[in-house]
Design a protein around this motif. Structure first.
Motif, PDB file in Angstrom:
ATOM      1  N   SER A 197     -31.689   3.130 -23.383  1.00  0.00           N
ATOM      2  CA  SER A 197     -32.702   2.224 -23.919  1.00  0.00           C
ATOM      3  C   SER A 197     -32.628   0.818 -23.340  1.00  0.00           C
ATOM      4  N   ILE A 198     -31.550   0.478 -22.665  1.00  0.00           N
ATOM      5  CA  ILE A 198     -31.426  -0.857 -22.089  1.00  0.00           C
ATOM      6  C   ILE A 198     -32.369  -1.038 -20.900  1.00  0.00           C
ATOM      7  N   GLY A 199     -32.806   0.060 -20.287  1.00  0.00           N
ATOM      8  CA  GLY A 199     -33.817  -0.017 -19.233  1.00  0.00           C
ATOM      9  C   GLY A 199     -33.293  -0.154 -17.815  1.00  0.00           C
ATOM     10  N   ARG A 235     -25.631  -2.635 -21.613  1.00  0.00           N
ATOM     11  CA  ARG A 235     -25.911  -2.384 -23.037  1.00  0.00           C
ATOM     12  C   ARG A 235     -24.865  -3.050 -23.921  1.00  0.00           C
ATOM     13  N   LEU A 236     -23.605  -2.901 -23.584  1.00  0.00           N
ATOM     14  CA  LEU A 236     -22.540  -3.485 -24.400  1.00  0.00           C
ATOM     15  C   LEU A 236     -22.563  -5.011 -24.337  1.00  0.00           C
ATOM     16  N   ALA A 237     -22.873  -5.563 -23.167  1.00  0.00           N
ATOM     17  CA  ALA A 237     -23.007  -7.015 -23.052  1.00  0.00           C
ATOM     18  C   ALA A 237     -24.155  -7.510 -23.915  1.00  0.00           C
ATOM     19  N   ASN A 238     -25.240  -6.770 -23.915  1.00  0.00           N
ATOM     20  CA  ASN A 238     -26.387  -7.092 -24.760  1.00  0.00           C
ATOM     21  C   ASN A 238     -26.004  -7.074 -26.237  1.00  0.00           C
ATOM     22  N   ASP A 239     -25.233  -6.070 -26.635  1.00  0.00           N
ATOM     23  CA  ASP A 239     -24.828  -5.949 -28.035  1.00  0.00           C
ATOM     24  C   ASP A 239     -23.945  -7.113 -28.463  1.00  0.00           C
ATOM     25  N   VAL A 264     -15.431  -3.548 -27.810  1.00  0.00           N
ATOM     26  CA  VAL A 264     -16.671  -3.513 -27.036  1.00  0.00           C
ATOM     27  C   VAL A 264     -16.476  -4.205 -25.693  1.00  0.00           C
ATOM     28  N   ALA A 265     -15.816  -5.367 -25.702  1.00  0.00           N
ATOM     29  CA  ALA A 265     -15.569  -6.100 -24.461  1.00  0.00           C
ATOM     30  C   ALA A 265     -14.697  -5.289 -23.506  1.00  0.00           C
ATOM     31  N   HIS A 266     -13.722  -4.564 -24.057  1.00  0.00           N
ATOM     32  CA  HIS A 266     -12.856  -3.725 -23.225  1.00  0.00           C
ATOM     33  C   HIS A 266     -13.655  -2.586 -22.591  1.00  0.00           C
ATOM     34  N   LEU A 267     -14.507  -1.923 -23.375  1.00  0.00           N
ATOM     35  CA  LEU A 267     -15.343  -0.858 -22.829  1.00  0.00           C
ATOM     36  C   LEU A 267     -16.285  -1.393 -21.761  1.00  0.00           C
ATOM     37  N   LEU A 268     -16.850  -2.576 -22.028  1.00  0.00           N
ATOM     38  CA  LEU A 268     -17.744  -3.218 -21.063  1.00  0.00           C
ATOM     39  C   LEU A 268     -17.027  -3.431 -19.734  1.00  0.00           C
ATOM     40  N   SER A 269     -15.832  -3.989 -19.808  1.00  0.00           N
ATOM     41  CA  SER A 269     -15.065  -4.268 -18.598  1.00  0.00           C
ATOM     42  C   SER A 269     -14.750  -2.983 -17.838  1.00  0.00           C
ATOM     43  N   GLN A 270     -14.365  -1.935 -18.561  1.00  0.00           N
ATOM     44  CA  GLN A 270     -14.076  -0.655 -17.914  1.00  0.00           C
ATOM     45  C   GLN A 270     -15.293  -0.123 -17.172  1.00  0.00           C
ATOM     46  N   CYS A 271     -16.440  -0.150 -17.830  1.00  0.00           N
ATOM     47  CA  CYS A 271     -17.666   0.366 -17.215  1.00  0.00           C
ATOM     48  C   CYS A 271     -18.046  -0.444 -15.980  1.00  0.00           C
ATOM     49  N   ALA A 272     -17.962  -1.768 -16.089  1.00  0.00           N
ATOM     50  CA  ALA A 272     -18.337  -2.631 -14.973  1.00  0.00           C
ATOM     51  C   ALA A 272     -17.431  -2.398 -13.770  1.00  0.00           C
ATOM     52  N   HIS A 273     -16.135  -2.318 -14.007  1.00  0.00           N
ATOM     53  CA  HIS A 273     -15.202  -2.107 -12.906  1.00  0.00           C
ATOM     54  C   HIS A 273     -15.364  -0.713 -12.283  1.00  0.00           C
TER      55      HIS A 273
END
Length: 311
Positions: A197-199, A235-239, A264-273
């Motif tokens: 849904s983030i597009g 999505r996580l950054a948006n949240d 959430v920040a940890h998951l975000l970092s994992q996904c980005a890396h």
């Protein structure tokens, strides 16, 4: 630029709204490049205004320039006509999101009818859109097919559009459940649908369509996992950035479903890396596609680190 070069891309412990460490500001910006992108932004904004009037889109004036700026700065290599298409895709996803999130003004039936009308635009030949948002999508759809890689990426575009619309439907139902005290989705289901849904898949499909590449379709398929990681990171950054506002609005996000900001920040970092690592390992033949995705990821993460940019 790699993700490691961003100063604290996840905002340790969560993205602090409005945080801005002057000592860490990026000053290595070519003034001529800035001027070029700024001039392009102004030109694109004017084109967006014309498009908005022609489709009767429900747009506030202040929503136009951010889409133009993002398009011009993320893809500075694009000529004006292609950059305006990318900007249209960015603005359209934002407008769909606002429309679906409006639990007070828009009925569930009206929202679902609009989303279904949008699906018809990309699945039925000569569909006759009945809503301004679906009419706007039909113009993006038509321009997409005329891009260098548009025909070869058409199946990818259709899938990305349907995925975005399905994710938006999910968010609407989840928001109703939250405000009505009904059973909420699991965090696993939310993360799956929230990445849709983030597009990111939709706007990336449009951006990739502008790139002349003999192997655009197989390259896009190979980059699917990296795009999924990028979408979930955004999505996580948006949240994180919009949690306070969304709490008031009654919208569902990862924090409302029980995740703590640090998690959430940890998951975000994992996904980005993971995303950037996959892009770095991609064959050079797909360089412009990987560059386009990486620049989107870094720009969106940086913006959400600074502000709640969704509405």
């Amino acid at each position: 630029m790699m993700i490691e070069e961003l100063d604290d891309p996840t905002g340790a412990g969560g993205l602090e709204k409005g945080s801005w460490d002057i000592d860490r500001m990026c000053t290595a910006l070519d003034p001529l490049a800035i001027a070029d992108a700024a001039a392009m932004s102004i030109s694109i904004a004017q084109e967006l205004e014309t498009w908005v009037r022609s489709t009767a889109l429900p747009v506030r004036q202040e929503q136009i320039m951010p889409a133009a700026i993002l398009a011009a700065f993320i893809a500075p290599w694009l000529p004006s006509d292609q950059c305006s298409l990318f900007a249209q895709a960015i603005l359209w996803t934002a407008l769909i999101d606002v429309f679906v999130d409006d639990l007070k003004s828009e009925s569930d039936r009206a929202v679902e009818a609009c989303l279904q009308d949008c699906r018809s635009v990309i699945s039925i030949k000569n569909a006759d859109p009945t809503h301004s948002l679906s009419l706007a999508l039909s113009t993006i759809h038509e321009r997409f097919l005329n891009q260098p890689a548009g025909p070869s990426l058409y199946s990818f575009f259709q899938s990305a559009t349907d995925s975005f619309l399905s994710g938006q439907s999910f968010e609407r139902r989840a928001a109703r459940a939250l405000t009505g005290g009904a059973e909420l989705p699991t965090i696993q289901e939310y993360l799956k649908q929230g990445a849709r849904s983030i597009g990111m898949h939709f706007v990336t499909a449009v951006l990739w369509s502008t790139i002349e590449s003999a192997d655009a379709s197989p390259a896009a398929t190979s980059l699917g996992d990296a795009l999924d990681d990028a979408a979930l990171a955004v999505r996580l950054a948006n949240d994180l950035a919009g949690h306070d506002r969304e709490t008031v609005e009654g919208s569902v996000n990862a924090l409302a479903l029980g995740l703590q900001p640090d998690h959430v920040a940890h998951l975000l970092s994992q996904c980005a890396h993971r995303c950037v690592e996959k892009l770095n390992n991609f064959p050079p033949a797909g360089h412009l596609l990987t560059l386009a995705l990486e620049r989107q990821l870094l720009c969106y993460l940086r913006i959400y680190q600074r502000i709640d940019a969704s509405h």
